[in-house]
Design an enzyme around this catalytic site. Structure first.
Site, mmCIF file in Angstrom:
data_model
loop_
_atom_site.group_PDB
_atom_site.id
_atom_site.type_symbol
_atom_site.label_atom_id
_atom_site.label_comp_id
_atom_site.label_asym_id
_atom_site.label_seq_id
_atom_site.Cartn_x
_atom_site.Cartn_y
_atom_site.Cartn_z
ATOM 1 N N GLY A 1 0.823 -1.206 0.000
ATOM 2 C CA GLY A 1 0.000 0.000 0.000
ATOM 3 C C GLY A 1 0.852 1.248 0.000
ATOM 4 O O GLY A 1 2.078 1.195 0.056
ATOM 5 N N ARG A 2 0.185 2.356 -0.066
ATOM 6 C CA ARG A 2 0.863 3.656 -0.057
ATOM 7 C C ARG A 2 0.150 4.553 0.930
ATOM 8 O O ARG A 2 -1.064 4.756 0.849
ATOM 9 C CB ARG A 2 0.841 4.282 -1.448
ATOM 10 C CG ARG A 2 1.566 5.624 -1.521
ATOM 11 C CD ARG A 2 1.555 6.159 -2.933
ATOM 12 N NE ARG A 2 2.385 5.354 -3.810
ATOM 13 C CZ ARG A 2 3.697 5.532 -3.962
ATOM 14 N NH1 ARG A 2 4.319 6.483 -3.285
ATOM 15 N NH2 ARG A 2 4.375 4.762 -4.785
ATOM 16 N N GLY A 3 0.895 5.082 1.894
ATOM 17 C CA GLY A 3 0.335 6.002 2.865
ATOM 18 C C GLY A 3 0.486 7.436 2.409
ATOM 19 O O GLY A 3 0.886 7.713 1.275
ATOM 20 N N ALA A 4 0.190 8.356 3.321
ATOM 21 C CA ALA A 4 0.266 9.776 2.970
ATOM 22 C C ALA A 4 1.695 10.210 2.682
ATOM 23 O O ALA A 4 1.921 11.157 1.935
ATOM 24 C CB ALA A 4 -0.311 10.609 4.105
ATOM 25 N N THR A 5 2.673 9.494 3.246
ATOM 26 C CA THR A 5 4.058 9.957 3.117
ATOM 27 C C THR A 5 5.016 8.901 2.584
ATOM 28 O O THR A 5 6.228 9.140 2.548
ATOM 29 C CB THR A 5 4.573 10.448 4.484
ATOM 30 O OG1 THR A 5 4.389 9.406 5.464
ATOM 31 C CG2 THR A 5 3.829 11.688 4.931
ATOM 32 N N GLY A 6 4.515 7.735 2.168
ATOM 33 C CA GLY A 6 5.452 6.739 1.652
ATOM 34 C C GLY A 6 4.796 5.420 1.302
ATOM 35 O O GLY A 6 3.621 5.198 1.559
ATOM 36 N N VAL B 1 4.341 1.373 1.702
ATOM 37 C CA VAL B 1 4.397 0.388 2.777
ATOM 38 C C VAL B 1 4.671 -0.987 2.173
ATOM 39 O O VAL B 1 3.997 -1.403 1.222
ATOM 40 C CB VAL B 1 3.085 0.364 3.587
ATOM 41 C CG1 VAL B 1 3.161 -0.685 4.697
ATOM 42 C CG2 VAL B 1 2.797 1.745 4.187
ATOM 43 N N ASP C 1 -4.907 13.186 10.478
ATOM 44 C CA ASP C 1 -5.276 12.610 9.176
ATOM 45 C C ASP C 1 -6.154 11.375 9.367
ATOM 46 O O ASP C 1 -5.934 10.337 8.733
ATOM 47 C CB ASP C 1 -4.026 12.268 8.369
ATOM 48 C CG ASP C 1 -4.334 12.056 6.882
ATOM 49 O OD1 ASP C 1 -5.360 12.591 6.409
ATOM 50 O OD2 ASP C 1 -3.557 11.369 6.197
#
Length: 264
Positions: free
Chosen positions: A16-21, A23, A133
């Protein structure tokens, strides 16, 4: 050939992709267990130091919180111009993915989920940490756990900011003016998340620009159609004046009443 981070963590696959990078699913070769690694690239030039400072702050704030409703942080590694936050790995769907697959959820289920999420949020607040967030994509559902994830925008309570932090559909009105570092702002985002879970749509019309967001937040929230006994909670959490917004304590009690009402 597999990538090994910090001579210890074997990357398996992105999850996955979070708000800052990004995963990653990974394997801890030393302790022989699965972990999640959040990969954060450092930009070239003077911005790298600021990015590194924010990532270290994120990891430290999340690591000092110990609650089954908050993703556990194990370690922080730095390698190849990247920072890697090492966390527990969860076999889970996000609330966002659940809503995409299953549609809006029943009010009693949302109330039960909301109580567990609120316990985690109150733990963070009691530790002086504001998430900033809260949204369906940052809530993990697995077994009997409801887990708050991604502290990439988190800050110490009372932090002011000259820029907007958070996701437009779930951001409190006062955060548009740099006043998002409060418990009340998190409670707005929590309310918007519950609204989305039970209604299948955001409280305000979809926005694609800052001007549209400001205009949307001047309007009242769209009247719930499916919320039933959750409606007074949603209205109380989405009050534009943070001083009039429901507190975490009052919200927890009202969510408990929804569960009791549904079970009767």
């Amino acid at each position: 050939m597999s990538t090994i981070v910090a001579s210890r963590y074997k990357l398996v696959s992105p999850v996955g992709r979070g708000a800052t990078g990004v995963v990653w699913r990974a394997y801890d070769l030393l302790l022989e267990r699965e972990v999640a690694l959040k990969e954060i690239a450092l930009p070239p030039g003077p911005e790298a130091a600021e990015r590194r400072r924010r990532v270290v702050r994120e990891a430290r704030m999340a690591a000092r919180l110990s609650h089954r409703g908050i993703v556990t942080v194990h370690n922080l590694a730095e390698e190849a111009e990247r920072l890697w936050i090492v966390m527990e790995f969860l076999e889970a769907l996000t609330l966002h993915d659940t809503l995409v697959q299953a549609g809006p959820l029943p009010a009693d289920l949302v109330a039960a989920m909301g109580r567990r999420l609120l316990e985690a949020l109150r733990h963070a607040h009691d530790g002086g940490v504001i998430h900033r967030d809260i949204k369906p994509a940052n809530i993990m559902l697995t077994g009997d756990r409801v887990v708050l994830a991604d502290f990439g925008f988190a800050a110490p309570e009372g932090t002011a900011s000259t820029s907007m932090r958070g996701t437009p559909a779930f951001i409190a009105p006062e955060a548009l003016h740099g006043r998002g570092g409060t418990r009340e702002a998190d409670m707005w985002s929590f309310g918007a998340t519950l609204y989305m879970a039970v209604e299948g749509r955001t409280p305000f019309r979809t926005v694609t620009s800052m001007a549209a967001l400001v205009e949307a937040l001047r309007e009242p929230a769209r009247a719930p159609r499916r919320a039933g006994p959750l409606e007074p909670i949603l209205r109380g959490l989405l009050r534009k004046d943070p001083r009039a917004r429901l507190s975490a304590e009052r919200t927890s009690a009202m969510l408990a009443d929804v569960r009791c009402f549904s079970a009767a």
